[in-house]
Design an enzyme around this catalytic site. Structure first.
Site, PDB file in Angstrom:
ATOM      1  N   GLU A 198       0.829  -1.207   0.000  1.00 30.48           N
ATOM      2  CA  GLU A 198       0.000   0.000   0.000  1.00 30.48           C
ATOM      3  C   GLU A 198       0.863   1.257   0.000  1.00 30.48           C
ATOM      4  O   GLU A 198       0.508   2.267  -0.626  1.00 30.48           O
ATOM      5  CB  GLU A 198      -0.933  -0.001   1.215  1.00 30.48           C
ATOM      6  CG  GLU A 198      -1.972  -1.118   1.202  1.00 30.48           C
ATOM      7  CD  GLU A 198      -2.851  -1.072  -0.027  1.00 30.48           C
ATOM      8  OE1 GLU A 198      -3.349   0.016  -0.375  1.00 30.48           O
ATOM      9  OE2 GLU A 198      -3.045  -2.131  -0.652  1.00 30.48           O
ATOM     10  N   TRP A 239       1.882   1.705  -3.488  1.00 29.46           N
ATOM     11  CA  TRP A 239       0.774   2.326  -4.232  1.00 29.46           C
ATOM     12  C   TRP A 239       0.797   3.840  -4.029  1.00 29.46           C
ATOM     13  O   TRP A 239       0.565   4.612  -4.969  1.00 29.46           O
ATOM     14  CB  TRP A 239      -0.568   1.769  -3.758  1.00 29.46           C
ATOM     15  CG  TRP A 239      -1.076   0.586  -4.516  1.00 29.46           C
ATOM     16  CD1 TRP A 239      -1.124  -0.706  -4.092  1.00 29.46           C
ATOM     17  CD2 TRP A 239      -1.657   0.590  -5.836  1.00 29.46           C
ATOM     18  NE1 TRP A 239      -1.689  -1.512  -5.060  1.00 29.46           N
ATOM     19  CE2 TRP A 239      -2.025  -0.740  -6.135  1.00 29.46           C
ATOM     20  CE3 TRP A 239      -1.897   1.575  -6.779  1.00 29.46           C
ATOM     21  CZ2 TRP A 239      -2.618  -1.101  -7.340  1.00 29.46           C
ATOM     22  CZ3 TRP A 239      -2.499   1.222  -7.993  1.00 29.46           C
ATOM     23  CH2 TRP A 239      -2.842  -0.102  -8.262  1.00 29.46           C
ATOM     24  N   TRP A 262     -21.781  11.226 -19.010  1.00 29.32           N
ATOM     25  CA  TRP A 262     -22.240  11.219 -17.624  1.00 29.32           C
ATOM     26  C   TRP A 262     -23.649  11.801 -17.517  1.00 29.32           C
ATOM     27  O   TRP A 262     -24.015  12.711 -18.258  1.00 29.32           O
ATOM     28  CB  TRP A 262     -21.293  12.052 -16.763  1.00 29.32           C
ATOM     29  CG  TRP A 262     -19.852  11.648 -16.823  1.00 29.32           C
ATOM     30  CD1 TRP A 262     -18.841  12.333 -17.437  1.00 29.32           C
ATOM     31  CD2 TRP A 262     -19.264  10.470 -16.270  1.00 29.32           C
ATOM     32  NE1 TRP A 262     -17.654  11.652 -17.293  1.00 29.32           N
ATOM     33  CE2 TRP A 262     -17.880  10.508 -16.574  1.00 29.32           C
ATOM     34  CE3 TRP A 262     -19.774   9.388 -15.551  1.00 29.32           C
ATOM     35  CZ2 TRP A 262     -17.007   9.508 -16.188  1.00 29.32           C
ATOM     36  CZ3 TRP A 262     -18.901   8.396 -15.158  1.00 29.32           C
ATOM     37  CH2 TRP A 262     -17.536   8.448 -15.467  1.00 29.32           C
ATOM     38  N   ASN A 302     -10.740   2.841   3.644  1.00 30.56           N
ATOM     39  CA  ASN A 302     -10.417   2.762   2.224  1.00 30.56           C
ATOM     40  C   ASN A 302     -11.383   1.869   1.454  1.00 30.56           C
ATOM     41  O   ASN A 302     -11.745   2.168   0.309  1.00 30.56           O
ATOM     42  CB  ASN A 302      -8.985   2.266   2.016  1.00 30.56           C
ATOM     43  CG  ASN A 302      -8.547   2.398   0.573  1.00 30.56           C
ATOM     44  OD1 ASN A 302      -8.526   3.495   0.027  1.00 30.56           O
ATOM     45  ND2 ASN A 302      -8.205   1.291  -0.067  1.00 30.56           N
ATOM     46  N   TRP A 336     -16.573  11.161 -12.106  1.00 29.39           N
ATOM     47  CA  TRP A 336     -15.720  10.884 -10.949  1.00 29.39           C
ATOM     48  C   TRP A 336     -15.115  12.149 -10.351  1.00 29.39           C
ATOM     49  O   TRP A 336     -14.827  12.207  -9.149  1.00 29.39           O
ATOM     50  CB  TRP A 336     -14.600   9.907 -11.336  1.00 29.39           C
ATOM     51  CG  TRP A 336     -13.683  10.402 -12.424  1.00 29.39           C
ATOM     52  CD1 TRP A 336     -13.802  10.187 -13.760  1.00 29.39           C
ATOM     53  CD2 TRP A 336     -12.494  11.184 -12.253  1.00 29.39           C
ATOM     54  NE1 TRP A 336     -12.774  10.787 -14.452  1.00 29.39           N
ATOM     55  CE2 TRP A 336     -11.951  11.396 -13.551  1.00 29.39           C
ATOM     56  CE3 TRP A 336     -11.834  11.716 -11.151  1.00 29.39           C
ATOM     57  CZ2 TRP A 336     -10.778  12.143 -13.755  1.00 29.39           C
ATOM     58  CZ3 TRP A 336     -10.662  12.457 -11.355  1.00 29.39           C
ATOM     59  CH2 TRP A 336     -10.158  12.662 -12.642  1.00 29.39           C
ATOM     60  N   TRP A 350      -9.830   7.501  -7.119  1.00 32.07           N
ATOM     61  CA  TRP A 350     -11.072   7.745  -7.865  1.00 32.07           C
ATOM     62  C   TRP A 350     -10.974   7.226  -9.294  1.00 32.07           C
ATOM     63  O   TRP A 350     -11.908   6.610  -9.811  1.00 32.07           O
ATOM     64  CB  TRP A 350     -11.422   9.237  -7.849  1.00 32.07           C
ATOM     65  CG  TRP A 350     -12.245   9.590  -6.651  1.00 32.07           C
ATOM     66  CD1 TRP A 350     -11.808  10.074  -5.464  1.00 32.07           C
ATOM     67  CD2 TRP A 350     -13.663   9.430  -6.522  1.00 32.07           C
ATOM     68  NE1 TRP A 350     -12.868  10.231  -4.593  1.00 32.07           N
ATOM     69  CE2 TRP A 350     -14.017   9.852  -5.220  1.00 32.07           C
ATOM     70  CE3 TRP A 350     -14.663   8.975  -7.374  1.00 32.07           C
ATOM     71  CZ2 TRP A 350     -15.335   9.817  -4.763  1.00 32.07           C
ATOM     72  CZ3 TRP A 350     -15.982   8.955  -6.919  1.00 32.07           C
ATOM     73  CH2 TRP A 350     -16.304   9.374  -5.630  1.00 32.07           C
TER      74      TRP A 350
END
Length: 467
Positions: free
Chosen positions: A266, A269, A297, A332, A350, A373
């Site tokens: 993580e 990441w 959208w 998370n 988003w 996102w």
């Protein structure tokens, strides 16, 4: 003292393992610790009162640590280049030392300062700075797995690489600062006492007590299975390198089980998203994948308001949004669930959700927030496949099986039986009355049918088949 320098703090509000401070102190220099209260960051469109309060609390804690060592923090409000130029003139300082930062705004700000003032950058807000993990041809990675392999192939940091905070610091002289704003105060509901001491305490406790179970519990929203260090990493109240060293030490000492490796993953990441934003700054305002920029959208403002308020009628979504609005933080796994719901079930851009998160999150970070996102929306680098649409009922049952998380944040559902707590609309009328929760009165009906919404979003995304 050989000369005077400014130590410009930004996202490194700590004394321990601070490369910029270490460089500034070299040669016995007098160091003036400076923090610029930048209106662009404090009052901008994505600023957060909660995050600002956490920052100010961290600055007060840092000032106390500095004073205990014979120094103090000099805080001033204004444009960084102007504030720093005045301080150079007032103190006679010959240079500015700072930790490198990599967001688009930070790059523009630091470039402006660098063109006009003698600034030197040491260290990074990442464990491995952008530009240090590249493909053989010198281009940046855009897929996480090969990035992580290359990250791990480089020499790994150890405890000997961490620099301990000095026990004493030089007097900064007569440099005058401004009082830190007294408000806003950090709300009592925000479970993150600011400051380096708390960050180090949490890291020690997590490494000693919880990291071994991290791989098993990290997705359970009803348990405290994560480190809860993200706000402290956001402002550098704990060094990212120190976090990596803790994970690696737990692995080496076989105290961390599979959890230590998973937590290190993580952290990698986190570095990956910092690198992506640095190499591709356009992702801050558009989808990484070109085809995704043309998705049609729906962007229904009423549905967006319901999502923001935690009134969608899907308990796991609403509980998570109310946790965010109350505490400034969200688990998370819950972030992925609510993001999927906004983008996939409601077909809302988003970027609407990304901005809302930045205005609410105490750990709101441009790189991590954007990366998360875009991953969920299927528009980013390592994006989830566009056809992956989280079922909010299934997600609730899997990661909050007894409904403890939902009931905590949605007291209207306190009496709803476990079998129905994640889909209370399926409880018959008598059962609703017995539970004290009549759907449509005490708790909203679902604003969308998930099965139909899934078909709708698949059609919208399939129209851009290369997403």
């Amino acid at each position: 003292m050989s000369d005077t320098v400014l130590w410009w703090l930004r996202r490194d509000l700590r004394l321990d393992d601070n490369d910029a401070l270490r460089a500034a102190l070299a040669g016995g220099r007098r160091v003036v610790p400076v923090f610029v209260l930048d209106p662009v960051l404090l009052d901008g469109p994505t600023s957060s009162p909660t995050r600002t309060a956490f920052l100010l609390g961290g600055l007060r804690a840092l000032d106390a640590s500095l004073r205990a060592r014979g120094s103090r923090l000099v805080a001033r409000r204004g444009r960084p280049v102007e504030v720093l130029a005045r301080l150079l003139a007032e103190t006679g300082a010959t240079a500015i030392y700072a930790e490198d930062d990599h967001s688009p705004y930070a790059v523009r700000r630091d470039s402006e300062v660098g063109r006009q003032l003698p600034v030197h950058f040491f260290g990074s807000s990442a464990i491995r700075p952008p530009g240090t993990v590249l493909k053989a041809d010198g281009s940046p990675y855009t897929v996480f797995t090969p990035f992580s392999r290359a990250w791990l192939a480089q020499p790994l940091p150890g405890r000997g690489d961490l620099w301990a905070a000095p026990s004493a610091l030089p007097d900064p002289g007569d440099a005058a600062g401004e009082p830190l704003p007294a408000t806003p105060a950090l709300p009592a509901a925000v479970p993150f006492p600011p400051g380096e001491a708390e960050a180090q305490r949490r890291l020690r406790a997590f490494a000693a007590e919880s990291i071994a179970a991290y791989d098993l519990l990290r997705d359970r929203v009803d348990m405290e299975g994560t480190s809860r260090l993200s706000p402290y990493l956001r402002f550098g109240m704990v060094a990212p390198r120190a976090a990596a060293v803790a994970a690696l030490a737990a692995q080496a000492e076989q105290t961390g089980g599979g959890g230590a490796g998973r937590w290190l993953n993580e952290l990698i990441w986190r570095d990956f998203y910092i690198h992506i934003l640095a190499h591709f700054p356009a992702v801050a305002h558009e989808s990484f994948r070109p085809a995704a920029r043309a998705i049609a959208w729906r962007n229904d403002p009423r549905e967006f308001i319901a999502w923001c308020a935690g009134e969608t009628g899907y308990p796991i979504v609403d509980a998570a949004m109310r946790q965010l609005n109350t505490s400034g933080w969200m688990h998370n796994r819950a972030r992925m669930i609510v993001a999927s719901f906004l983008v996939k079930d409601l077909l809302i851009d988003w970027r609407w959700g990304e901005r809302w998160f930045m205005r609410r999150l105490v750990d709101g970070d441009p790189a991590a927030n954007n990366g998360g996102w875009q991953w969920t929306a299927g528009t980013g680098t390592d994006a989830a496949p566009y056809f992956r649409v989280f079922n909010p009922v299934t997600q609730g049952r899997k990661f909050d099986p007894a409904g403890h998380y939902v009931r905590h944040w949605l007291p209207a559902l306190a009496g709803v039986p476990d079998a129905f707590v994640h889909e209370p609309w399926r409880l018959d009328a008598a059962g609703q009355r017995a539970a004290g929760c009549v759907i449509g009165r005490d708790y909203p009906l679902p604003i969308v049918d998930h099965a139909l919404a899934r078909e709708r979003v698949l059609a919208a995304y399939a129209a851009k088949a290369t997403v």
